[in-house]
Design a protein around this motif. Structure first.
Motif, PDB file in Angstrom:
ATOM      1  N   ALA A  61      -6.687   9.955  -0.578  1.00  0.00           N
ATOM      2  CA  ALA A  61      -6.226   9.373  -1.843  1.00  0.00           C
ATOM      3  C   ALA A  61      -4.762   9.711  -2.092  1.00  0.00           C
ATOM      4  CB  ALA A  61      -7.084   9.874  -3.003  1.00  0.00           C
ATOM      5  N   ALA A  62      -4.360  10.929  -1.714  1.00  0.00           N
ATOM      6  CA  ALA A  62      -2.963  11.347  -1.894  1.00  0.00           C
ATOM      7  C   ALA A  62      -2.039  10.583  -0.960  1.00  0.00           C
ATOM      8  CB  ALA A  62      -2.831  12.847  -1.675  1.00  0.00           C
ATOM      9  N   TRP A  63      -2.494  10.257   0.242  1.00  0.00           N
ATOM     10  CA  TRP A  63      -1.675   9.450   1.146  1.00  0.00           C
ATOM     11  C   TRP A  63      -1.383   8.080   0.540  1.00  0.00           C
ATOM     12  CZ3 TRP A  63      -4.825  10.743   6.188  1.00  0.00           C
ATOM     13  CH2 TRP A  63      -4.344  11.937   6.735  1.00  0.00           C
ATOM     14  N   VAL A  64      -2.396   7.508  -0.104  1.00  0.00           N
ATOM     15  CA  VAL A  64      -2.184   6.218  -0.779  1.00  0.00           C
ATOM     16  C   VAL A  64      -1.122   6.368  -1.859  1.00  0.00           C
ATOM     17  CG1 VAL A  64      -3.242   4.466  -2.253  1.00  0.00           C
ATOM     18  CG2 VAL A  64      -4.513   5.368  -0.293  1.00  0.00           C
ATOM     19  N   ARG A  65      -1.257   7.407  -2.660  1.00  0.00           N
ATOM     20  CA  ARG A  65      -0.296   7.607  -3.740  1.00  0.00           C
ATOM     21  C   ARG A  65       1.103   7.897  -3.196  1.00  0.00           C
ATOM     22  NH1 ARG A  65      -0.151  12.321  -8.297  1.00  0.00           N
ATOM     23  NH2 ARG A  65       1.251  11.279  -9.743  1.00  0.00           N
ATOM     24  N   ALA A  66       1.167   8.639  -2.090  1.00  0.00           N
ATOM     25  CA  ALA A  66       2.465   8.942  -1.486  1.00  0.00           C
ATOM     26  C   ALA A  66       3.135   7.668  -0.984  1.00  0.00           C
ATOM     27  CB  ALA A  66       2.281   9.928  -0.336  1.00  0.00           C
ATOM     28  N   ALA A  67       2.370   6.778  -0.363  1.00  0.00           N
ATOM     29  CA  ALA A  67       2.941   5.520   0.132  1.00  0.00           C
ATOM     30  C   ALA A  67       3.498   4.686  -1.013  1.00  0.00           C
ATOM     31  CB  ALA A  67       1.878   4.732   0.893  1.00  0.00           C
ATOM     32  N   VAL A  68       2.821   4.722  -2.164  1.00  0.00           N
ATOM     33  CA  VAL A  68       3.290   3.970  -3.334  1.00  0.00           C
ATOM     34  C   VAL A  68       4.529   4.626  -3.926  1.00  0.00           C
ATOM     35  CG1 VAL A  68       2.701   3.277  -5.688  1.00  0.00           C
ATOM     36  CG2 VAL A  68       0.993   3.055  -3.869  1.00  0.00           C
ATOM     37  N   LEU A  69       4.478   5.941  -4.138  1.00  0.00           N
ATOM     38  CA  LEU A  69       5.597   6.658  -4.751  1.00  0.00           C
ATOM     39  C   LEU A  69       6.850   6.593  -3.893  1.00  0.00           C
ATOM     40  CD1 LEU A  69       4.324  10.028  -6.290  1.00  0.00           C
ATOM     41  CD2 LEU A  69       5.591   8.226  -7.454  1.00  0.00           C
ATOM     42  N   GLN A  70       6.687   6.773  -2.581  1.00  0.00           N
ATOM     43  CA  GLN A  70       7.838   6.876  -1.687  1.00  0.00           C
ATOM     44  C   GLN A  70       8.266   5.537  -1.103  1.00  0.00           C
ATOM     45  OE1 GLN A  70       7.479  10.275   1.063  1.00  0.00           O
ATOM     46  NE2 GLN A  70       5.927  11.164  -0.295  1.00  0.00           N
ATOM     47  N   ARG A  71       7.522   4.483  -1.428  1.00  0.00           N
ATOM     48  CA  ARG A  71       7.848   3.138  -0.937  1.00  0.00           C
ATOM     49  C   ARG A  71       8.031   3.140   0.586  1.00  0.00           C
ATOM     50  NH1 ARG A  71       9.959   0.140  -5.360  1.00  0.00           N
ATOM     51  NH2 ARG A  71       8.878   0.892  -7.224  1.00  0.00           N
TER      52      ARG A  71
ATOM     53  N   PRO B  51      -7.186  -1.281   0.131  1.00  0.00           N
ATOM     54  CA  PRO B  51      -6.330  -2.426  -0.219  1.00  0.00           C
ATOM     55  C   PRO B  51      -6.095  -2.560  -1.726  1.00  0.00           C
ATOM     56  CG  PRO B  51      -8.533  -3.179   0.313  1.00  0.00           C
ATOM     57  CD  PRO B  51      -8.517  -1.711   0.596  1.00  0.00           C
ATOM     58  N   ILE B  52      -5.038  -1.914  -2.202  1.00  0.00           N
ATOM     59  CA  ILE B  52      -4.671  -2.034  -3.613  1.00  0.00           C
ATOM     60  C   ILE B  52      -3.307  -2.695  -3.708  1.00  0.00           C
ATOM     61  CG2 ILE B  52      -6.051  -0.035  -4.314  1.00  0.00           C
ATOM     62  CD1 ILE B  52      -3.443   1.560  -4.476  1.00  0.00           C
ATOM     63  N   ALA B  53      -3.100  -3.393  -4.807  1.00  0.00           N
ATOM     64  CA  ALA B  53      -1.879  -4.186  -4.968  1.00  0.00           C
ATOM     65  C   ALA B  53      -0.630  -3.309  -4.990  1.00  0.00           C
ATOM     66  CB  ALA B  53      -1.970  -5.010  -6.248  1.00  0.00           C
ATOM     67  N   ASP B  54      -0.719  -2.075  -5.511  1.00  0.00           N
ATOM     68  CA  ASP B  54       0.464  -1.220  -5.618  1.00  0.00           C
ATOM     69  C   ASP B  54       1.098  -0.957  -4.263  1.00  0.00           C
ATOM     70  OD1 ASP B  54       0.192  -1.079  -8.324  1.00  0.00           O
ATOM     71  OD2 ASP B  54      -0.744   0.897  -8.361  1.00  0.00           O
ATOM     72  N   LEU B  55       0.283  -0.903  -3.205  1.00  0.00           N
ATOM     73  CA  LEU B  55       0.830  -0.644  -1.875  1.00  0.00           C
ATOM     74  C   LEU B  55       1.740  -1.770  -1.403  1.00  0.00           C
ATOM     75  CD1 LEU B  55      -2.355   0.836  -0.172  1.00  0.00           C
ATOM     76  CD2 LEU B  55      -0.201   2.047  -0.531  1.00  0.00           C
ATOM     77  N   LEU B  56       1.475  -2.988  -1.856  1.00  0.00           N
ATOM     78  CA  LEU B  56       2.280  -4.126  -1.432  1.00  0.00           C
ATOM     79  C   LEU B  56       3.719  -4.017  -1.906  1.00  0.00           C
ATOM     80  CD1 LEU B  56      -0.251  -7.049  -2.039  1.00  0.00           C
ATOM     81  CD2 LEU B  56       0.311  -5.934   0.128  1.00  0.00           C
ATOM     82  N   GLN B  57       3.939  -3.297  -3.006  1.00  0.00           N
ATOM     83  CA  GLN B  57       5.286  -3.205  -3.562  1.00  0.00           C
ATOM     84  C   GLN B  57       6.230  -2.436  -2.650  1.00  0.00           C
ATOM     85  OE1 GLN B  57       5.909  -5.126  -6.238  1.00  0.00           O
ATOM     86  NE2 GLN B  57       3.754  -5.647  -5.880  1.00  0.00           N
ATOM     87  N   ALA B  58       5.693  -1.707  -1.660  1.00  0.00           N
ATOM     88  CA  ALA B  58       6.544  -0.998  -0.711  1.00  0.00           C
ATOM     89  C   ALA B  58       7.044  -1.910   0.401  1.00  0.00           C
ATOM     90  CB  ALA B  58       5.770   0.177  -0.105  1.00  0.00           C
ATOM     91  N   LEU B  59       6.581  -3.149   0.424  1.00  0.00           N
ATOM     92  CA  LEU B  59       6.920  -4.083   1.495  1.00  0.00           C
ATOM     93  C   LEU B  59       7.806  -5.201   0.968  1.00  0.00           C
ATOM     94  CD1 LEU B  59       3.315  -4.394   2.981  1.00  0.00           C
ATOM     95  CD2 LEU B  59       5.156  -2.897   3.779  1.00  0.00           C
ATOM     96  N   PRO B  60       8.650  -5.787   1.812  1.00  0.00           N
ATOM     97  CA  PRO B  60       9.450  -6.946   1.375  1.00  0.00           C
ATOM     98  C   PRO B  60       8.531  -8.115   1.046  1.00  0.00           C
ATOM     99  CG  PRO B  60       9.693  -6.572   3.734  1.00  0.00           C
ATOM    100  CD  PRO B  60       8.939  -5.407   3.205  1.00  0.00           C
TER     101      PRO B  60
END
Length: 450
Positions: A316-326, A339-348
């Motif tokens: 769960a922390a890895w997911v949050r880290a990917a979102v926070l650190q883009r 598959p959560i929408a927040d993770l997509l924001q790290a991608l073009p």
């Protein structure tokens, strides 16, 4: 009490218990019209007290056809498109016609998301009305296009946002020059704006902001420093991570922290966990989320490793880290895991749509699919549009009652220039509904550009 509050209170308890001089229903009707018009009445005489008449406008109004479409939207025709219409209209530098103002200001009273654009579109008459009706007073706090020195909080926020996009260093220097004089609320919003154009040049300023009196400022600074692997905060978090995690072969051994000290709190670790989460698990998740992801191995390999203790918390922390650190690499890997929408924001945007198209192809039309699509940047190009249209046809054949939100999302997010593609894709009714909405949006943009 105000007139409306007095009438409402009397109506609720009844005139037997609270006598009212005159006809209560008639007074309520008059008060409703008065509030809608935006004019105050004298408490003693009932006379209108508007002061000076509305000032002359400085900006040209949108064209007749654009205004007519706005009234159709306000009347309920595709009313979810109102924010898009307002955003597109504000980009033209024009204003709305006066007769639309009561409906728009009332809508903005209930929907905070459209207020920023109303501040630009309402013109001088809109602000004049807002000064007369307390329910519309929110407009006076929205951007008007004034400068940093002369504008209110919203104008200064808009100015700093535009400057940050054009010259990140100059924007930071401007903010530093007034930082000590800013209100706590403004400091929190200004700090968050530094996400645009973030670099190590911002690190000294953000490190100092970790000592701010306002918690929201400290949290915003910590979030931004987390995105800078070379920051002092990231190095401190990496040291904390090393004290908690040992990797041997294909096993990740984890020992959650036993306490949350003041230094951890300064670096953005919140001591009190949400309900249902233990303290040590909560502290561990936050350390992992804020430690540089480069401290781990490749994400694909990490996901295959065995974690005997604290497994769910680490993932769960890895997911949050990917979102926070883009981090794009970790975002791709963790999207496959969760598959959560927040993770997509790290991608073009293009890659967001490619990933979402593959997700649509392999997923049933459920709430998870809707949430992911809702997080994809608009407008959707042909690949994602085609995947969604195909999904609509498939679901229409088996579960037509389950299509409503998917059809609306497609019509609202597919590039409106693709309406011929949708119109010719299939004659089934849901596809034609998407095509009609795309055509509506395409016409909307043409009218605003005229």
């Amino acid at each position: 009490m105000t007139g409306w509050e007095e009438l409402t209170s009397t109506a609720l308890v009844g005139t037997d218990r609270r006598p009212y001089r005159g006809d209560l229903l008639e007074a309520a009707a008059v008060e409703a019209v008065r509030r809608r018009a935006g004019a105050r009445r004298s408490a003693r005489t009932g006379a209108q007290t508007g002061g000076e008449p509305a000032p002359a406008e400085e900006r040209e109004a949108v064209g007749r056809r654009a205004a007519e479409r706005l009234m159709r939207i306000l009347g309920g025709e595709h009313d979810r498109l109102l924010p898009e219409w307002l955003r597109a209209a504000a980009a033209t530098g024009r204003r709305v016609p006066p007769y639309t103002l009561p409906d728009l200001l009332e809508r903005g009273r209930r929907d905070r998301s459209i207020r920023e654009h109303l501040g630009m579109l309402a013109g001088r008459r809109g602000r004049w009305l807002a000064a007369l009706n307390p329910a519309w007073g929110y407009l006076l706090d929205e951007p008007t296009g004034q400068t940093w020195e002369l504008g209110g909080s919203a104008d200064r926020l808009a100015h700093l946002r535009a400057l940050r996009a054009a010259d990140p260093g100059e924007a930071r220097r401007l903010l530093e020059s007034t930082w000590e004089r800013e209100t706590p609320d403004d400091r929190a919003e200004f700090a968050a704006l530094l996400a645009d154009g973030l670099s190590m040049d911002d690190e000294p300023f953000l490190e100092q902001a970790l000592d701010d009196r306002r918690r929201e400022v400290r949290q915003a600074a910590a979030n931004l420093l987390t995105r800078l692997p070379g920051s002092r905060l990231s190095r401190r978090m990496a040291e904390r991570l090393a004290a908690c995690v040992t990797i041997t072969g294909d096993v990740i051994a984890v020992e959650a922290p036993a306490a949350c000290d003041k230094a951890m709190e300064r670096d953005g670790v919140r001591p009190k966990p949400p309900r249902g989460t233990g303290e040590r698990a909560w502290w561990l998740q936050q350390i992992i989320a804020r430690a540089p992801l480069s401290a781990w191995g490749p994400p694909g390999r990490m996901l295959e490793m065995r974690i005997p203790d604290w497994d769910a918390d680490v993932r769960a922390a890895w997911v949050r880290a990917a979102v926070l650190q883009r981090d794009p690499g970790w975002a791709r890997a963790m999207f496959g895991f969760d598959p959560i929408a927040d993770l997509l924001q790290a991608l073009p945007p293009g890659e967001q749509q490619e990933l979402a198209a593959r997700f649509v192809q392999g997923r049933d039309a459920d709430s998870q699919l809707i949430m992911v699509l809702g997080g994809v940047s608009s407008p959707w190009g042909e690949e994602l549009a085609t995947a969604v249209l195909h999904k609509i046809i498939k679901v229409n054949a088996t579960q037509p009652w389950n299509l409503g939100e998917l059809v609306r999302l497609a019509g609202e997010h597919i590039d409106p220039a693709l309406f011929p593609l949708a119109a010719s894709y299939s004659p089934v009714e849901p596809i034609q509904q998407v095509a009609a909405l795309l055509r509506f949006r395409a016409d909307m943009y043409k009218e605003l550009a005229a």
